[in-house]
Every structure is written in structure tokens, then in C-alpha cells.
Design an enzyme around this catalytic site. Sequence first.
Site, PDB file in Angstrom:
ATOM      1  N   ARG A 332      -7.033  61.542  51.060  1.00 19.26           N
ATOM      2  CA  ARG A 332      -7.328  60.514  52.084  1.00 19.26           C
ATOM      3  C   ARG A 332      -8.926  60.180  52.174  1.00 19.26           C
ATOM      4  O   ARG A 332      -9.195  59.365  53.081  1.00 19.26           O
ATOM      5  CB  ARG A 332      -6.938  60.996  53.605  1.00 19.26           C
ATOM      6  CG  ARG A 332      -5.380  61.144  53.647  1.00 19.26           C
ATOM      7  CD  ARG A 332      -4.773  59.882  53.244  1.00 19.26           C
ATOM      8  NE  ARG A 332      -3.308  59.770  53.431  1.00 19.26           N
ATOM      9  CZ  ARG A 332      -2.724  60.175  54.401  1.00 19.26           C
ATOM     10  NH1 ARG A 332      -3.167  59.931  55.605  1.00 19.26           N
ATOM     11  NH2 ARG A 332      -1.330  60.042  54.755  1.00 19.26           N
ATOM     12  N   ARG A 348      -1.075  67.704  57.481  1.00 18.66           N
ATOM     13  CA  ARG A 348       0.136  66.758  57.679  1.00 18.66           C
ATOM     14  C   ARG A 348       0.153  65.549  56.693  1.00 18.66           C
ATOM     15  O   ARG A 348       1.296  65.137  56.521  1.00 18.66           O
ATOM     16  CB  ARG A 348       0.015  66.322  59.354  1.00 18.66           C
ATOM     17  CG  ARG A 348      -1.023  65.255  59.477  1.00 18.66           C
ATOM     18  CD  ARG A 348      -0.705  64.594  60.991  1.00 18.66           C
ATOM     19  NE  ARG A 348      -0.885  65.582  62.074  1.00 18.66           N
ATOM     20  CZ  ARG A 348      -2.107  65.591  62.673  1.00 18.66           C
ATOM     21  NH1 ARG A 348      -3.172  64.876  62.070  1.00 18.66           N
ATOM     22  NH2 ARG A 348      -2.325  66.369  63.587  1.00 18.66           N
ATOM     23  N   TRP A 487       0.782  65.072  65.722  1.00 18.18           N
ATOM     24  CA  TRP A 487       0.483  64.083  64.624  1.00 18.18           C
ATOM     25  C   TRP A 487      -0.765  62.999  65.412  1.00 18.18           C
ATOM     26  O   TRP A 487      -1.624  62.379  64.566  1.00 18.18           O
ATOM     27  CB  TRP A 487       1.868  63.129  64.315  1.00 18.18           C
ATOM     28  CG  TRP A 487       1.368  61.920  63.605  1.00 18.18           C
ATOM     29  CD1 TRP A 487       1.304  61.887  62.243  1.00 18.18           C
ATOM     30  CD2 TRP A 487       1.067  60.446  64.219  1.00 18.18           C
ATOM     31  NE1 TRP A 487       0.891  60.512  61.895  1.00 18.18           N
ATOM     32  CE2 TRP A 487       0.734  59.765  63.185  1.00 18.18           C
ATOM     33  CE3 TRP A 487       0.956  60.059  65.617  1.00 18.18           C
ATOM     34  CZ2 TRP A 487       0.552  58.561  63.182  1.00 18.18           C
ATOM     35  CZ3 TRP A 487       0.569  58.616  65.389  1.00 18.18           C
ATOM     36  CH2 TRP A 487       0.469  57.858  64.447  1.00 18.18           C
ATOM     37  N   ASP A 489      -4.061  62.553  66.679  1.00 22.26           N
ATOM     38  CA  ASP A 489      -5.133  63.532  67.043  1.00 22.26           C
ATOM     39  C   ASP A 489      -5.783  63.254  68.143  1.00 22.26           C
ATOM     40  O   ASP A 489      -6.493  64.164  68.732  1.00 22.26           O
ATOM     41  CB  ASP A 489      -6.066  63.044  65.475  1.00 22.26           C
ATOM     42  CG  ASP A 489      -5.666  64.164  64.323  1.00 22.26           C
ATOM     43  OD1 ASP A 489      -5.233  65.137  64.422  1.00 22.26           O
ATOM     44  OD2 ASP A 489      -5.820  63.203  63.304  1.00 22.26           O
ATOM     45  N   LYS A 631      -7.421  51.768  67.382  1.00 21.90           N
ATOM     46  CA  LYS A 631      -6.993  53.154  67.051  1.00 21.90           C
ATOM     47  C   LYS A 631      -5.847  53.625  67.752  1.00 21.90           C
ATOM     48  O   LYS A 631      -4.817  52.860  68.223  1.00 21.90           O
ATOM     49  CB  LYS A 631      -8.106  53.944  67.182  1.00 21.90           C
ATOM     50  CG  LYS A 631      -9.203  53.942  66.071  1.00 21.90           C
ATOM     51  CD  LYS A 631      -9.057  54.476  64.835  1.00 21.90           C
ATOM     52  CE  LYS A 631      -9.122  55.776  64.644  1.00 21.90           C
ATOM     53  NZ  LYS A 631      -8.690  56.255  63.319  1.00 21.90           N
ATOM     54  N   GLU A 632      -5.866  54.849  68.481  1.00 23.42           N
ATOM     55  CA  GLU A 632      -4.608  55.461  69.020  1.00 23.42           C
ATOM     56  C   GLU A 632      -4.294  54.987  70.498  1.00 23.42           C
ATOM     57  O   GLU A 632      -3.374  55.130  70.968  1.00 23.42           O
ATOM     58  CB  GLU A 632      -4.692  57.025  69.137  1.00 23.42           C
ATOM     59  CG  GLU A 632      -4.214  57.725  67.746  1.00 23.42           C
ATOM     60  CD  GLU A 632      -5.691  57.910  67.021  1.00 23.42           C
ATOM     61  OE1 GLU A 632      -5.837  58.516  65.799  1.00 23.42           O
ATOM     62  OE2 GLU A 632      -6.749  57.194  67.304  1.00 23.42           O
ATOM     63  N   HIS A 639       1.033  53.822  60.693  1.00 27.50           N
ATOM     64  CA  HIS A 639       1.764  54.985  59.839  1.00 27.50           C
ATOM     65  C   HIS A 639       3.266  55.071  60.900  1.00 27.50           C
ATOM     66  O   HIS A 639       4.182  55.478  60.076  1.00 27.50           O
ATOM     67  CB  HIS A 639       0.873  56.256  60.397  1.00 27.50           C
ATOM     68  CG  HIS A 639       1.456  57.436  59.601  1.00 27.50           C
ATOM     69  ND1 HIS A 639       0.651  58.403  59.153  1.00 27.50           N
ATOM     70  CD2 HIS A 639       2.686  57.792  59.607  1.00 27.50           C
ATOM     71  CE1 HIS A 639       1.278  59.564  58.840  1.00 27.50           C
ATOM     72  NE2 HIS A 639       2.526  59.042  58.759  1.00 27.50           N
ATOM     73  N   GLN A 685      -4.576  51.583  58.292  1.00 29.80           N
ATOM     74  CA  GLN A 685      -4.285  52.403  59.254  1.00 29.80           C
ATOM     75  C   GLN A 685      -3.931  51.971  60.452  1.00 29.80           C
ATOM     76  O   GLN A 685      -2.753  52.280  61.091  1.00 29.80           O
ATOM     77  CB  GLN A 685      -5.598  53.203  59.348  1.00 29.80           C
ATOM     78  CG  GLN A 685      -5.347  54.560  60.386  1.00 29.80           C
ATOM     79  CD  GLN A 685      -6.630  55.113  60.836  1.00 29.80           C
ATOM     80  OE1 GLN A 685      -7.543  54.575  61.549  1.00 29.80           O
ATOM     81  NE2 GLN A 685      -6.992  56.327  60.276  1.00 29.80           N
ATOM     82  N   GLY A 705      -0.931  56.991  55.662  1.00 33.47           N
ATOM     83  CA  GLY A 705       0.365  57.291  55.657  1.00 33.47           C
ATOM     84  C   GLY A 705       1.130  56.192  55.861  1.00 33.47           C
ATOM     85  O   GLY A 705       2.419  56.489  55.543  1.00 33.47           O
TER      86      GLY A 705
END
Length: 795
Positions: A332, A348, A487, A489, A631-632, A639, A685, A705
Site C-alpha cells: 500500500r 489487515r 479496522w 484506525d 476520512k473516517e 473500503h 480510499q 482495500g
Amino acid sequence: MQYGHFDNDRREYVIDRVDLPASWTNYLGTEEMCAVVNHTAGGYLFHKSAEYHRITRFRANAVPMDRPGHYIYLRDDDTGEYWSVSWQPVGKPLDWAKYTCRHGLSYTKYECEYGGIRAVQTLFIPRGEAVEIWDLSLENISGRARNISVFSYAELSFHHIDMDNRNFQMSLYAAGGSYADGIIEQDLFYEENGFQYFAATFPPDSYDTVREAFIGPYRTETDPIGVERGTLSGSTELGGNQCASLHRRFILASGEVLREAFFLGEGPRAEGVRIRKKYAPPAARDAALAALRDYWDEKCAALQIDTPNEGMNTLINIWTLYQSEINVQFSRFASFIEVGGRTGLGYRDTAQDAMTVLHSNPARCKERIVQLLKGLVSEGYGLHLFEPEWFEETPRQSFKSPTVVPTPDKSSMIHGLADACSDDALWLVSTVADYVRETGDAALLDMPVPYADKGTDTVYGHLKTILDFSQRMVGAHGICQGLRADWNDCLNLGGGESAMVSFLHVWALGNFAALARWLGRKADAEHYEAVRRNVADVCEKELWDGRWYLRGFTKNGRPIGTDADTEGKVHLESNTWAVLSGAAGPERGARAMDSVEEYLYTPWGLMLNAPAYSKPDDDIGFVTRVYKGLKENGSIFSHPNPWAWAAECVLGRGDRAMQFYDALCPYWQNDKIETRKAEPYSYCQFITGRDHKKFGEAHHPFMTGSGGWSYVAATRYMLGIRPEFDGLVIDPCIPGGWDGFTAVRRFRGAVYEIEVRNPAHVCKGVKALYLDGVRVERLPLLAPGTTGRVTAVLG
């Protein structure tokens, strides 16, 4: 707005308008050498390691954008005007010159028509070689004879990315360039046998090996002094910034086509002599490029589909397989975002990547599986990021050098629980089971593999160690502990509990129990099936919130992702895995996925959580300190989107699965580039979420992923073509409006020609199954070398 189109006959994406709003990249190489290049020939080359063995330099996130690169300049020696075959770095106005870029599978072509000269530069890395070839074709279409000079340019690296970006008090005095026999050699004096070479098919008229001599003061790659004056200075230097520039003058008659090439490779000058001799004939270069096409033809032939959804056809048959293969091969950390500043295997990530292309690349997937098993600690958790070389017997340099991959001692290599991610190793259990399903290679399970810290066990024993670790590591509610993170982060639960990991545990336990049953290991099958049922019961008791599943609990026992929350109310990961794992029954599963659709769906895909967090909450983690929609924190994180497609298929809702698929599908965003910006042939991503003003903008292509899971969800769940231990399963879940689809699948040496018919226009349920016209209950294993015609009738 559309900048390019898919050319499926050539398996290329063609960029017709090169003034893109962002870099669109491609990956060259199928083995140890790799180049990451963009649509204007910007990018970099490395051998084995993007961090410790960089061959060309790259200045990430810089201005001008995405430089330097692998450039060819052309100069009209009668007028002094010059340009580049790729649009950048010279950047002629697009109403004066015609530029096109063609990204293919492991090659990229730059096409230019300017000033009566048609030029094509093809970059590729031949199979079995550590060299990047710059194949050049020039055609004089001006109607008169032309005096044309050709110049190459690449800025050479000090091998280590940190040395390229800092510590110049050392690096500038420890590498040098020389010229002899028409070949530039770079000597990295602080390495044993640290050499690169640059050669050409022609004897050069002039050369430069010093960057400053080629570029000139107060200039850039846009206006290099060497090209402007029409001859290079013959610079060499022991020390300084090294480059590779060779120059040749040609006279092109009207209508003449010229074929030449440059070679940028690993090794000393003698290797350059060998490569030059081998690939000097244009036919040899053509054959090498044809061999690359054959390589990808073979991989693509492992599964080809024809459905009513052209976007799915294009991505599954070509681009999503390609993206998944690249992730398995190069991990990656090589892209224009991850530029080699760290390398190795993310546990992972690699465990999931190795699950995705088992049908097209079983050998590389097996290699990755074994590397991950060696990175497993005997307690049962994986090393979150590690170098496979740590556990291999490889020759080392006799003196310490900054470009040698360091081998840490065990005390620093084996991190403790505080740095472990609770999901890492669980992925590997299902990957190994899927490897055996695809290949039938049960012998792998009894192969002894050492643990990272101490002791050795079989592969099968490693899997039990992983499952037992998760069974022990539970919190106050009986749910798996989150540890440093799961998963996600940015969800740093510490002593809290992760719903996703418990559901992932259920999934892994189910796959292992099925594997044990197939092997005839009855006691293990019964034990781990009982554990699976117990974990699933705990999940159902502790995690159901009435309309969806919780995301977990903080270390203080506060639930995350509950109806009472004003932020982070619904989370994608826990609800999809509740269904995928089999822990959720049909009623709760459907209700949970309805909540996913209600709260998380957007026209660009499913957001990771909603509403996004606006206030820091360190009990939940760093996710609350990320801006909303990025992002998150409320982005469309790509993913886990395919987990929702697969979950809807488990529920039998093919229309909903396709709705989710099409929303994220980059193919269907090809005419929305003014918003998307990123490549329409690669999953990214994440896509900026609806709480941000750049809603719909995609970020970080290729190395994610998303590609692998998109391939798995589309092929094994939506199209339902799924390998099992004793045969191939056909169990589609498709839109009710489809009449059906066809596919050709290679499985254990045989070919299955599949036709799915849907006369009743249902989403799921095989009413009848036929093999070569004979009705069967299930598909048996076909003899290697044979072809079977399969018909599945839904109803």
C-alpha cells in the site's frame, strides 16, 4: 464534465483532455520493479522497495504538480522551439498541440502531435527484467524534411526517500555519475553494488549527468537550459544531484517514422550494455510489450462477465481486477499519496488483499499469506506493520548504510497489546479458508511456520491461535476489545469494545469451522462452531439498539452509535458485518441495513458514519478530531461500501445492492470529473462526505482495500460465483429487472461457461441448475482441462 473514455478492446483508459484537475496515475511492473506514473509522465521508479531502493526522485504534494518524471523533449533544431512528448513539463497550449495519454495494464502511452511531428512515448517494464523502457516513435507529418533533437530527462534518487528530502549534508557527497560507451552510470558509493544506468538505442551526441547542468539556474523542467540551447554540457560529478539526460540529433524525411528507446535500469553499466543490445531492435520491444499483454490476458481470463451493467462489466473484467492485483503485488505504500515514506506489509490490508485475486494470482496470494503468518505473535495478534525481510534469511551489506532495510531486534520488532489492532489477524483466518476453497491446496494447512516471537506451529495451528486470542480478549459486555484500534484506525477505544471485531470473529469462526469439517477434524469443527454460536448470541444480546447495531463501547462503558447519540449515531462497519457474519437474523439484518440506507446513503456512496462528529471526544478516538466529511469522520469511505453490497445480497435484496454498487462505481462518475477529480478507473480510499463543501471529491486512488473488496462483493455475492471446498457455487443476487447474465470462470484448471437466466425477474434464489444440459443439485469439480456449460435458472 468528461476528460477521457474507456477503450475496453485495448483494455485502456484514454485521457483525451490532459489538463486534468488532479493526477491520474498508473502502475508499471509486475514483479520487483515498479513505476508509479501519471498522465503527464510525472512519477517515480523503484526496485523492490519504494523507501529503501528508489531509483528516480519525486516531490510529493509540490508545486508544480507531480514532478519530476520520466520525460522526453523534442526540439526543432531549425527554429529552436522545443516541447515534451507528454504534455508536461513544457506544457504547450492545448489549442496549439494535441496530447493524449493512454493508461493500459502495466504500460502507459503519451501521444503528442505538434509542429508537424507525431510522437508516442510508451513506458513499460518487461517481464523478467529490472528496467523501465521508454519506447519512442516519431513520425514526420509536416510534408518536409526536419532536423529534430531528442533529449531524455530523469532525476536520479539517492535510493532512500529520506535522503532525497533531507540530510543533504551527507547524500550530496556520496553518489556520483559517469558516462562511457553511450551509457550514464550512477554510483551510490555508500552501497555495495549500488548502481543505476541509463542507456539509449543510439550513440548520443551529448549528455548530462548533473541536474543543475541540464536544468540551469532559476529554471525548472519546463525550460531546461540544455534543451533550449540544443546541446548538453557533458557534465559528470562525484557528488551532487544526479540526472540522466542523453541527446541525439536526427534528420527525418517527410513521412519517415523513427523508432528509438531509452532504458532506465537497476545495475552497473555492463547491465545497461546487455539491455541495450537485447532491446535495441524495435521488434524486441514490441515482443516485450506483447508479453505483458499476454500476461494480463491470462489473468483477466480467470473471470469474464457480461451483464446489463456496463460499468460493472468494465470494472470487473479489467480495472478492478487490475487494482486488486497491484495491491497484492506492491502493498500500500507506493502512490502519489504514500510515496514510500514507510514500507512493509500492513497486516489487515494485506490479509484482505490476498483474499481478492486467488483465482488470478494464487501463487502471490500464498506468498503473502505465509509472510503474514510469520508476522503473527504466538499470543495471537499480528504485527500491525512489518517488513517480511525481518523473518527471512537474506544477505546483508557488510557495512551500515542508510539505504539498507533495517532489521530490528526482537524487543523493538514485537510490539505489545497496547499497539495491537484487534482486527488484524482475524482477516487472515478467512483468507486462508478462501485460498483452500479456490485452490484445493490443503497441504498448506499442515505446513510449519514460525511465529514472529517464539515457537512454530502449522498454518492450521496459527489459525486456532488467532481465534483463541479474540475469544480471550473481550471486555465487560463480552464483546471483543478494541485495543489500539479495529479496522477503523481513528476509532481508538483502548480498553473499550468493538462490535465490528466481534462480528468479524463470528465470520472467521464460521469459515474455520467449515474448513475443519471439510478436513474431517470433527472435534475442532464442533468446538469452534459452538464458540461461533456463543459469540453471535452475545452480539445479539449486547449490540442491538432497536433499529441498528451499536459500534461498540468506550473504555468507560458508554455505547457508541446509539439512537440517543446526536453525532456518530449510525456506523457502517458494525451493521454490515452483523449481516455478513451471519450473527444477525433476517429481520434485524434487514432493519439494520434499512437504517444504513436511511442515514448513510448518498449519490456518491455510503458514508462511514452519520451525523459526523463535530466535537472532540477522546473516549471515542481520533475520528472526532477529523474535520466533518473527511476520512473516517462522515466521509464516503470506500473500503466498507462493498460490505454493504454483500450484506444486501445475504438478505436477498439485489436491487438495493446494485443501488449501492452504482453509487460508488467510478465508471459512472466518468462524466462528473469536475466534482470527483480522481481517476474514473480506480476506486479511491474515500470520497468527501455531504457535511463538507467538497462533497463528492475522491481522494487517494489505487492503493486501497476498496478495489479488492469491490471485486469480492461484486463477483462472489452479487454475481454469486463463489468457490467452495468441493466445487463452484452459483448463487446470484441481482436486480429483479435483469433478464440474467453470462460469465466464464476458470476454477482448478477447468473452465465453467455460466449462463444465469431470470425469467421470473426475482433477485435471488436458484430454481434449477444444469451442467451440460443435465439437471444437478450442485456443481461438481470438473476435470482439469475440461469445459462445462452451466445454466442457473432463478425463480
